[in-house]
Each structure stands twice: as structure tokens, then as C-alpha cells.
Scaffold this motif. Structure first.
Motif, PDB file in Angstrom:
ATOM      1  N   PRO A  53       0.816  -1.217   0.000  1.00 48.25           N
ATOM      2  CA  PRO A  53       0.000   0.000   0.000  1.00 48.25           C
ATOM      3  C   PRO A  53       0.846   1.263   0.000  1.00 48.25           C
ATOM      4  CG  PRO A  53       0.162  -0.851   2.223  1.00 48.25           C
ATOM      5  CD  PRO A  53       0.956  -1.785   1.348  1.00 48.25           C
ATOM      6  N   ILE A  54       0.312   2.299  -0.632  1.00 45.93           N
ATOM      7  CA  ILE A  54       0.780   3.664  -0.384  1.00 45.93           C
ATOM      8  C   ILE A  54      -0.139   4.220   0.703  1.00 45.93           C
ATOM      9  CG2 ILE A  54       0.683   6.004  -1.292  1.00 45.93           C
ATOM     10  CD1 ILE A  54       3.134   4.893  -2.256  1.00 45.93           C
ATOM     11  N   ALA A  55       0.431   4.653   1.796  1.00 51.82           N
ATOM     12  CA  ALA A  55      -0.351   5.191   2.908  1.00 51.82           C
ATOM     13  C   ALA A  55       0.114   6.618   3.151  1.00 51.82           C
ATOM     14  CB  ALA A  55      -0.161   4.341   4.160  1.00 51.82           C
ATOM     15  N   CYS A  56      -0.727   7.564   2.799  1.00 50.70           N
ATOM     16  CA  CYS A  56      -0.336   8.965   2.841  1.00 50.70           C
ATOM     17  C   CYS A  56      -0.628   9.579   4.203  1.00 50.70           C
ATOM     18  CB  CYS A  56      -1.074   9.735   1.757  1.00 50.70           C
ATOM     19  SG  CYS A  56      -0.361  11.347   1.419  1.00 50.70           S
ATOM     20  N   VAL A  57       0.140  10.595   4.561  1.00 55.50           N
ATOM     21  CA  VAL A  57      -0.079  11.261   5.843  1.00 55.50           C
ATOM     22  C   VAL A  57      -1.435  11.962   5.887  1.00 55.50           C
ATOM     23  CG1 VAL A  57       2.361  11.563   6.377  1.00 55.50           C
ATOM     24  CG2 VAL A  57       1.187  13.312   5.054  1.00 55.50           C
ATOM     25  N   GLU A  58      -2.012  12.269   4.725  1.00 52.91           N
ATOM     26  CA  GLU A  58      -3.344  12.884   4.691  1.00 52.91           C
ATOM     27  C   GLU A  58      -4.450  11.887   5.017  1.00 52.91           C
ATOM     28  OE1 GLU A  58      -1.190  13.370   2.159  1.00 52.91           O
ATOM     29  OE2 GLU A  58      -0.807  15.546   2.150  1.00 52.91           O
ATOM     30  N   GLY A  59      -4.088  10.602   5.175  1.00 55.59           N
ATOM     31  CA  GLY A  59      -5.070   9.615   5.608  1.00 55.59           C
ATOM     32  C   GLY A  59      -5.532   8.656   4.539  1.00 55.59           C
ATOM     33  N   TRP A  60      -5.352   8.985   3.254  1.00 51.52           N
ATOM     34  CA  TRP A  60      -5.790   8.042   2.226  1.00 51.52           C
ATOM     35  C   TRP A  60      -4.742   6.954   2.042  1.00 51.52           C
ATOM     36  CZ3 TRP A  60      -2.705   7.106  -1.933  1.00 51.52           C
ATOM     37  CH2 TRP A  60      -1.836   8.117  -2.367  1.00 51.52           C
ATOM     38  N   SER A  61      -5.204   5.798   1.610  1.00 54.97           N
ATOM     39  CA  SER A  61      -4.286   4.704   1.318  1.00 54.97           C
ATOM     40  C   SER A  61      -4.851   3.878   0.178  1.00 54.97           C
ATOM     41  CB  SER A  61      -4.050   3.830   2.550  1.00 54.97           C
ATOM     42  OG  SER A  61      -5.253   3.243   2.999  1.00 54.97           O
ATOM     43  N   GLN A  62      -3.945   3.243  -0.549  1.00 56.71           N
ATOM     44  CA  GLN A  62      -4.352   2.462  -1.711  1.00 56.71           C
ATOM     45  C   GLN A  62      -3.307   1.387  -1.965  1.00 56.71           C
ATOM     46  OE1 GLN A  62      -7.130   3.122  -3.637  1.00 56.71           O
ATOM     47  NE2 GLN A  62      -6.760   1.431  -5.068  1.00 56.71           N
ATOM     48  N   SER A  63      -3.750   0.151  -2.106  1.00 56.87           N
ATOM     49  CA  SER A  63      -2.833  -0.940  -2.425  1.00 56.87           C
ATOM     50  C   SER A  63      -2.572  -0.976  -3.921  1.00 56.87           C
ATOM     51  CB  SER A  63      -3.412  -2.283  -1.970  1.00 56.87           C
ATOM     52  OG  SER A  63      -3.444  -2.358  -0.566  1.00 56.87           O
ATOM     53  N   ALA A  64      -1.383  -1.433  -4.289  1.00 52.46           N
ATOM     54  CA  ALA A  64      -1.008  -1.534  -5.694  1.00 52.46           C
ATOM     55  C   ALA A  64       0.020  -2.639  -5.862  1.00 52.46           C
ATOM     56  CB  ALA A  64      -0.445  -0.198  -6.201  1.00 52.46           C
ATOM     57  N   THR A  65       0.189  -3.082  -7.098  1.00 48.44           N
ATOM     58  CA  THR A  65       1.186  -4.102  -7.411  1.00 48.44           C
ATOM     59  C   THR A  65       2.423  -3.417  -7.971  1.00 48.44           C
ATOM     60  OG1 THR A  65      -0.543  -5.721  -7.897  1.00 48.44           O
ATOM     61  CG2 THR A  65       1.667  -6.195  -8.725  1.00 48.44           C
ATOM     62  N   TRP A  66       3.548  -3.628  -7.305  1.00 52.87           N
ATOM     63  CA  TRP A  66       4.805  -2.990  -7.681  1.00 52.87           C
ATOM     64  C   TRP A  66       5.798  -4.064  -8.138  1.00 52.87           C
ATOM     65  CZ3 TRP A  66       4.645   2.319  -7.101  1.00 52.87           C
ATOM     66  CH2 TRP A  66       3.652   2.827  -6.266  1.00 52.87           C
ATOM     67  N   ARG A  67       6.669  -3.674  -9.067  1.00 55.74           N
ATOM     68  CA  ARG A  67       7.708  -4.589  -9.539  1.00 55.74           C
ATOM     69  C   ARG A  67       9.009  -3.813  -9.685  1.00 55.74           C
ATOM     70  NH1 ARG A  67       8.484  -9.553 -11.713  1.00 55.74           N
ATOM     71  NH2 ARG A  67       9.993  -9.794 -13.408  1.00 55.74           N
ATOM     72  N   GLY A  68      10.081  -4.404  -9.166  1.00 51.44           N
ATOM     73  CA  GLY A  68      11.374  -3.759  -9.249  1.00 51.44           C
ATOM     74  C   GLY A  68      12.434  -4.581  -8.562  1.00 51.44           C
ATOM     75  N   ILE A  69      13.546  -3.934  -8.226  1.00 50.80           N
ATOM     76  CA  ILE A  69      14.660  -4.629  -7.582  1.00 50.80           C
ATOM     77  C   ILE A  69      14.527  -4.483  -6.080  1.00 50.80           C
ATOM     78  CG2 ILE A  69      17.166  -4.846  -7.475  1.00 50.80           C
ATOM     79  CD1 ILE A  69      15.807  -2.626 -10.130  1.00 50.80           C
ATOM     80  N   SER A  70      14.606  -5.591  -5.358  1.00 51.36           N
ATOM     81  CA  SER A  70      14.559  -5.488  -3.905  1.00 51.36           C
ATOM     82  C   SER A  70      15.836  -4.812  -3.424  1.00 51.36           C
ATOM     83  CB  SER A  70      14.389  -6.866  -3.265  1.00 51.36           C
ATOM     84  OG  SER A  70      15.586  -7.613  -3.338  1.00 51.36           O
ATOM     85  N   LEU A  71      15.726  -4.014  -2.369  1.00 50.94           N
ATOM     86  CA  LEU A  71      16.897  -3.292  -1.857  1.00 50.94           C
ATOM     87  C   LEU A  71      18.015  -4.233  -1.410  1.00 50.94           C
ATOM     88  CD1 LEU A  71      17.773  -0.274  -1.349  1.00 50.94           C
ATOM     89  CD2 LEU A  71      15.478  -0.652  -2.253  1.00 50.94           C
ATOM     90  N   PRO A  72      17.723  -5.365  -0.745  1.00 57.02           N
ATOM     91  CA  PRO A  72      18.827  -6.268  -0.410  1.00 57.02           C
ATOM     92  C   PRO A  72      19.599  -6.734  -1.643  1.00 57.02           C
ATOM     93  CG  PRO A  72      16.890  -6.839   0.871  1.00 57.02           C
ATOM     94  CD  PRO A  72      16.456  -5.816  -0.142  1.00 57.02           C
ATOM     95  N   THR A  73      18.872  -7.048  -2.729  1.00 56.29           N
ATOM     96  CA  THR A  73      19.534  -7.482  -3.965  1.00 56.29           C
ATOM     97  C   THR A  73      20.401  -6.371  -4.542  1.00 56.29           C
ATOM     98  OG1 THR A  73      17.747  -9.028  -4.492  1.00 56.29           O
ATOM     99  CG2 THR A  73      19.133  -8.298  -6.329  1.00 56.29           C
ATOM    100  N   LEU A  74      19.871  -5.148  -4.569  1.00 59.12           N
ATOM    101  CA  LEU A  74      20.614  -4.028  -5.137  1.00 59.12           C
ATOM    102  C   LEU A  74      21.844  -3.694  -4.298  1.00 59.12           C
ATOM    103  CD1 LEU A  74      20.761  -1.891  -7.354  1.00 59.12           C
ATOM    104  CD2 LEU A  74      19.275  -0.435  -5.962  1.00 59.12           C
ATOM    105  N   LEU A  75      21.689  -3.723  -2.978  1.00 63.10           N
ATOM    106  CA  LEU A  75      22.821  -3.432  -2.107  1.00 63.10           C
ATOM    107  C   LEU A  75      23.929  -4.476  -2.269  1.00 63.10           C
ATOM    108  CD1 LEU A  75      21.039  -2.255   1.171  1.00 63.10           C
ATOM    109  CD2 LEU A  75      22.359  -0.852  -0.420  1.00 63.10           C
ATOM    110  N   LYS A  76      23.543  -5.741  -2.382  1.00 62.24           N
ATOM    111  CA  LYS A  76      24.539  -6.791  -2.596  1.00 62.24           C
ATOM    112  C   LYS A  76      25.261  -6.574  -3.925  1.00 62.24           C
ATOM    113  CE  LYS A  76      22.061 -10.340   0.041  1.00 62.24           C
ATOM    114  NZ  LYS A  76      21.215 -11.560  -0.061  1.00 62.24           N
ATOM    115  N   ALA A  77      24.512  -6.210  -4.974  1.00 64.23           N
ATOM    116  CA  ALA A  77      25.128  -5.985  -6.281  1.00 64.23           C
ATOM    117  C   ALA A  77      26.105  -4.828  -6.258  1.00 64.23           C
ATOM    118  CB  ALA A  77      24.033  -5.736  -7.330  1.00 64.23           C
TER     119      ALA A  77
END
Length: 372
Positions: free
Chosen positions: A272-296
Motif C-alpha cells: 500500500p501507499i499510505a499517505c499522511v493525509e489519511g488516504w491509502s491504496q494498495s497496488a502491485t509494484w515490480r522492481g529490484i529489492s533493496l537487499p539485492t541491489l545493495l549486494k550488487a
């Protein structure tokens, strides 16, 4: 011609009874305390002191706490108005000050009323992203919240005997016939008004209420089925094929083109994106996980990372991902959203999306990651 000033004893409407005041005051104490505690959590996440730690799991915890913050704030508005209506005859009590506790009570009410109205009004305007003031909202809102909660504690301490008397009666004393609403009627009306206010706005956070929340904001609307608070144009962001992501670690600096990032192992996550204004919305994200990127790049997962955006002049152009998040496989440098390449308004070419983080810290248009 001078109008006579009424005496406190002349106000005999059932709504002014101490039992009514005590019950509404109890409900207001619950909503305002919930609002204060959840707001404090949000402030500590965004401005963490050295002793504070916020976990990456469960992934929707911040969505719940910030949703409660806004919902309890909205609920406090009709409760505060009803409470003030119940006690306003006290303004006509004479003498103005009868003792030191009475003076403290009056002062606490003055501070409490002013601070509460300020918090609820500015909070509501922040939800609407309308800022008719020159001050920095988070800092001032946070400071006045402490003033409000302090004055509540003083007020409760002074009025505790009356509150206990008002709440401890096992049976309701029979009311004398009077014009207007009965005590029960006033309490029911206040409860209904509070419920309507909550249901009308809670759809921004609670998905199953979106069909009936006429005043809910943002959720389900926007590019790629996700709301946008700050567009690429507003942030002054442009993109060039020469763009490179810099990853700085103790071993040196590595630069990745967009194609090179796409060639790395990809992870898909529902977050989810959870905004400080109170709204939130779930979404499907795709990318590089931070552990993988840091290791690389030659850094260990669990290392705090400073994230820099190409955004110009924004208050949140730089954020810090703590080790709890950089060690989590669900923390992504996202390249896609809901099965599509990120739109410019959602952070193209890449952005951070981490579980259990405020939306303002999910930095868009990322240009540099620096291991700390």
C-alpha cells in the motif's frame, strides 16, 4: 439599552446536564487521545530520534495508524462542538474566578478549546491539501498537539470529581419536562453526527466504505489507478536517456542505466501507499529489492540508506531508509506499477516503495542511493 447578562442557573436545557457533558467528554477523550498517539507515531517515523525504531512488518501497520489518526480527528469535530454546547453556560458563572482550581479549570478550557480547534481545523485542511498559512504544517501541528493534550490532562484532573459523578450513576435521574432534546436525545444526535462524519470520510482509508463515503478523497483515483499528491511537473522533474542511478557504498560508486536495472532480478509485491493525509491504496509494484541491489553494489542489507530524488525544491527530496527496511525483501526500487512502466507522476524511472512507510518517505524520481 443594555441587555441583561443571563446567570448560569437560567440554562436548564437537558443538554447542559453534567451527565451529558461527562459522557461526551469521555468519547472526546478517546478520539482525541487516539488522534494524538497515532499522530505522534507518524511524526516519529518521519523525524526519528536515535531511540526510535519502526518495523517493516506488518506491511499495512502505518496504513492503519494513520487512517485511525484522520478518522479519530474527524470524529472529534462534532464531539468537540457538542461538548462546548453542553458547557457554554459556565461562561456566565459568577464570580469569574472562585478559587485556584477554578482558575486552572478556566485557563485549561481556554487553552484546550483554542488548541483543539487549531489542530482539528488545520488537520482537516491538510487532508484536503489546502494550506492557507505560511508556517510549516507538520512542525506546528506537532507542537500544538502537545499543548492540547497537556491542557486536556489539566482539565481532567481538575474536573475528575464531577466526571466521576456524571459517569457513575447506575440509573438515570428522571428529567423534568423541558423544551428541546432530552439528555438521551442529545447524546444520540451527537453520536449519529459523529458516525455520519466518520462514514462520509473513512472510505479514503477503509476500502469497503468507499462506495458510501461521499466525502472520501483521492483513493482509487489517479494515474495507473493510484492517487498522486505531487506531479512530475510540480516537482520540476525531467528525464534524459543519459540518466543513471548512482549507488554509493564504502567500496565506491556504481552507476546503473535503466536497462541495467531492468536486467537485475525483479521482485513483485502487493504494497500500500499510505499517505499522511489519511488516504491509502494498495497496488502491485515490480522492481529490484533493496537487499539485492545493495549486494550488487557491494553493501550489506540492513545498512541505512540515504535516498535522493531529482525533485527540485521539495521538502521530501531526500529520505533515509533505516536498516529494518533495507534488509526486507519487500522494500523495492520500483520500476513498474500495476503491470505498467512507472508513469512520470509516480516516479519514473524509479522510486522507493517500502512496506509500512508513510507515502512522503516513498521517494520518487530516485537518482542516488547512499549507504550510511
Amino acid at each position: 439599552m443594555k441587555l441583561p447578562i443571563p446567570a448560569e442557573e437560567q440554562f436548564q436545557a437537558p443538554a447542559h446536564h453534567e451527565r451529558v457533558t461527562s459522557k461526551i467528554g469521555l468519547a472526546l477523550a478517546i478520539t482525541f487521545t487516539t488522534c494524538f498517539v497515532t499522530g505522534l507515531i507518524s511524526h516519529l517515523i518521519q523525524h526519528p530520534p536515535g531511540w526510535f525504531s519502526w518495523p517493516s512488518r506488518p506491511i499495512g501497520l502505518y496504513r492503519v495508524t494513520q487512517g485511525l489518526h484522520v478518522i479519530s480527528g474527524v470524529a472529534s469535530i462534532p464531539l468537540l462542538l457538542a461538548k462546548l454546547w453542553s458547557v457554554y453556560p459556565k461562561l456566565f458563572g459568577r464570580p469569574l474566578v472562585r478559587s485556584l482550581p477554578h482558575a486552572l479549570e478556566r485557563l485549561s478550557i481556554l487553552v484546550l478549546s483554542g488548541a483543539a480547534f487549531f489542530e482539528l481545523t488545520t488537520g482537516l485542511l491538510n487532508v484536503a491539501q489546502n494550506y492557507p498559512w505560511a508556517f510549516y504544517f507538520p512542525q506546528v501541528h506537532y507542537a500544538v498537539a502537545w499543548l492540547a493534550i497537556g491542557s486536556i490532562l489539566v482539565h481532567v484532573a481538575v474536573k475528575l470529581p464531577i466526571i466521576r459523578r456524571g459517569l457513575s450513576r447506575a440509573t438515570t435521574v428522571a428529567e423534568a419536562p423541558a423544551e428541546g432534546l432530552s439528555r438521551r436525545g442529545f447524546l444520540v444526535t451527537t453520536g449519529l453526527a459523529t458516525g455520519v462524519a466518520v462514514v462520509a470520510t473513512a472510505g479514503a482509508t477503509v476500502p469497503f466504505l468507499r462506495g458510501v463515503s461521499a466525502l472520501s478523497w483521492r483513493s482509487g483515483k489517479g494515474t495507473q489507478d493510484l492517487p498522486v499528491n505531487r506531479t512530475a511537473a510540480a516537482a520540476g522533474v525531467t528525464w534524459s536517456p543519459a540518466w543513471r542511478l548512482s549507488v554509493v557504498t564504502p567500496r565506491g560508486t556504481m552507476k546503473f542505466s535503466l536497462d541495467e536495472l531492468r536486467a537485475l532480478p525483479q521482485t513483485t509485491a502487493e504494497l500500500p501507499i499510505a499517505c499522511v493525509e489519511g488516504w491509502s491504496q494498495s497496488a502491485t509494484w515490480r522492481g529490484i529489492s533493496l537487499p539485492t541491489l545493495l549486494k550488487a553494489a557491494g553493501a550489506a542489507p540492513g545498512t541505512a540508506v540515504r535516498v535522493s530524488s531529482s525533485e527540485r525544491g521539495g521538502l521530501y527530496g531526500v529520505s533515509v531508509l533505516p536498516g529494518e527496511h533495507t534488509a526486507d525483501e519487500l522494500t523495492l526500487l520500483a520500476l513498474e506499477l500495476n503491470g505498467e512502466v512507472l508513469a512520470p507522476d509516480h516516479g519514473f524511472p524509479c522510486r522507493i516503495i517500502a512496506p509500512n512507510r508513510p507515502g512522503v518517505l516513498q521517494t520518487k524520481w530516485v537518482t542516488k542511493l547512499e549507504a550510511l
